[in-house]
Scaffold this motif. Sequence first.
Motif, PDB file in Angstrom:
ATOM      1  N   ALA A 193       0.834  -1.209   0.000  1.00 20.52           N
ATOM      2  CA  ALA A 193       0.000   0.000   0.000  1.00 20.52           C
ATOM      3  C   ALA A 193       0.866   1.256   0.000  1.00 20.52           C
ATOM      4  O   ALA A 193       0.589   2.225  -0.724  1.00 20.52           O
ATOM      5  CB  ALA A 193      -0.926  -0.002   1.211  1.00 20.52           C
ATOM      6  N   LEU A 194       1.942   1.242   0.798  1.00 19.25           N
ATOM      7  CA  LEU A 194       2.851   2.389   0.844  1.00 19.25           C
ATOM      8  C   LEU A 194       3.531   2.602  -0.502  1.00 19.25           C
ATOM      9  O   LEU A 194       3.640   3.740  -0.987  1.00 19.25           O
ATOM     10  CB  LEU A 194       3.900   2.173   1.935  1.00 19.25           C
ATOM     11  N   LEU A 207       2.423   1.706  -3.448  1.00 24.49           N
ATOM     12  CA  LEU A 207       1.433   2.190  -4.402  1.00 24.49           C
ATOM     13  C   LEU A 207       1.170   3.688  -4.226  1.00 24.49           C
ATOM     14  O   LEU A 207       1.046   4.436  -5.209  1.00 24.49           O
ATOM     15  CB  LEU A 207       0.125   1.410  -4.251  1.00 24.49           C
ATOM     16  N   ILE A 208       1.106   4.123  -2.982  1.00 25.99           N
ATOM     17  CA  ILE A 208       0.893   5.546  -2.712  1.00 25.99           C
ATOM     18  C   ILE A 208       2.084   6.364  -3.218  1.00 25.99           C
ATOM     19  O   ILE A 208       1.909   7.410  -3.869  1.00 25.99           O
ATOM     20  CB  ILE A 208       0.674   5.784  -1.207  1.00 25.99           C
ATOM     21  N   LEU A 209       3.296   5.892  -2.940  1.00 23.75           N
ATOM     22  CA  LEU A 209       4.499   6.599  -3.389  1.00 23.75           C
ATOM     23  C   LEU A 209       4.573   6.646  -4.916  1.00 23.75           C
ATOM     24  O   LEU A 209       4.949   7.671  -5.505  1.00 23.75           O
ATOM     25  CB  LEU A 209       5.747   5.920  -2.826  1.00 23.75           C
ATOM     26  N   ALA A 218       2.003   6.507  -6.975  1.00 28.64           N
ATOM     27  CA  ALA A 218       0.959   7.423  -7.446  1.00 28.64           C
ATOM     28  C   ALA A 218       1.421   8.875  -7.324  1.00 28.64           C
ATOM     29  O   ALA A 218       1.208   9.688  -8.236  1.00 28.64           O
ATOM     30  CB  ALA A 218      -0.325   7.202  -6.657  1.00 28.64           C
ATOM     31  N   VAL A 219       2.064   9.213  -6.203  1.00 33.10           N
ATOM     32  CA  VAL A 219       2.561  10.577  -6.001  1.00 33.10           C
ATOM     33  C   VAL A 219       3.673  10.894  -7.004  1.00 33.10           C
ATOM     34  O   VAL A 219       3.709  11.991  -7.597  1.00 33.10           O
ATOM     35  CB  VAL A 219       3.072  10.753  -4.552  1.00 33.10           C
ATOM     36  N   LEU A 252      -5.177   5.535 -12.476  1.00 36.80           N
ATOM     37  CA  LEU A 252      -5.638   5.357 -11.098  1.00 36.80           C
ATOM     38  C   LEU A 252      -6.969   4.603 -11.078  1.00 36.80           C
ATOM     39  O   LEU A 252      -7.178   3.713 -10.245  1.00 36.80           O
ATOM     40  CB  LEU A 252      -5.795   6.731 -10.440  1.00 36.80           C
TER      41      LEU A 252
END
Length: 357
Positions: free
Chosen positions: A63-64, A66-68, A70-71, A91
């Motif tokens: 999850a971390l 994927l967030i990184l 995406a950013v 997304l």
Amino acid sequence: MKTISRAILSAILLVLTGLLVAAAKAMPEAIFTEFYPEFSNGVLSFLAAVTSPLPFALWEVLALLLILWAVYTLIRCFRRGRGFVCWLAGLLLAFSAGLLAFVALWGLGHFGPTVGERMGLETRPYSTEELYAAAVHYTDQANLYAAQVERDADGVAVFPSFSQLAREAPEACAALPALWGSDLEVSDARVKRLTAWPLYSYAGVTGIFVPLTGESSVNPDTFAASLPFTMCHEVAHRLGFPAEDDANFCAYLACSSSDSLAFRYSGAYSAFIYCYNALHETNRDLAAEIWALASEELKADCNAANAHYAQYEGAVQDAAQQVNDAYLKAFDQEDGVQSYGAVADYLIAWYLSGRAV
């Protein structure tokens, strides 16, 4: 072209997800009797076996990342001055793929038979007298075990380490399938510790089950008396019971049948809390009588739990509860977060059936 392709693929995945849900609602007997429980349990047990050796919850790391990612890709879009719509399409595609996998592997169980239906345990509207009688039973049970567990200088229950309880939780749940006449095997994959536990504490989250990795994860900051029950709750999710009241009832059954005093007390303590809270909403005078019946040891744990969770109350927890409420209602749990307390109906029915210990 890439944006259009992503949008089209996302639409296809969302339609497939909708068709799965529609089929589950239209043909529940065919789907949930013929193949889905075995399919879901088999896949989730395999995923749990693969991720179990890791000392951390793999889904948290993914999850971390994927967030990184995406950013990072979003920043690239702004630097180039183009591609934002394509980024949004990407997304949406990732969300659509994750949703389909979530529903196919586990979420479809929201539309299947409840644990009560599988066990032939019917619930109905109960009278205040019936609720009170059940509350007395579970109070006596909690008092019995409260007097036996180890306690600290403040009189609060002291339980074994998180790692020990995490190994024992699947064992406690091993007898559950037999209660509804199933031969499903319960994975012995241990419960994982949530790494970012302060975040979950402020959000009011004690545990999470992630079907994409098969991991049952629990917040180590959960109050000790509730910890074994919470672990069994998350393992029950892995057995194919997404509904919160079903998972709670399974957790009680698992704890009460365990050879471990810590698990038996945690189950009885939780049953006492649920029944007391339900009675408090109905008749505060009778709830006061139940509180008077509670032993000093049981009261000490209840008061310590209230003090422990009070430090995390606030806007973050309120917002998280609203998100959780929306998720539960989206999957046909009309009571939303209130379904966590609906287990009181199961507990009353279990008591009235004469099968409660």
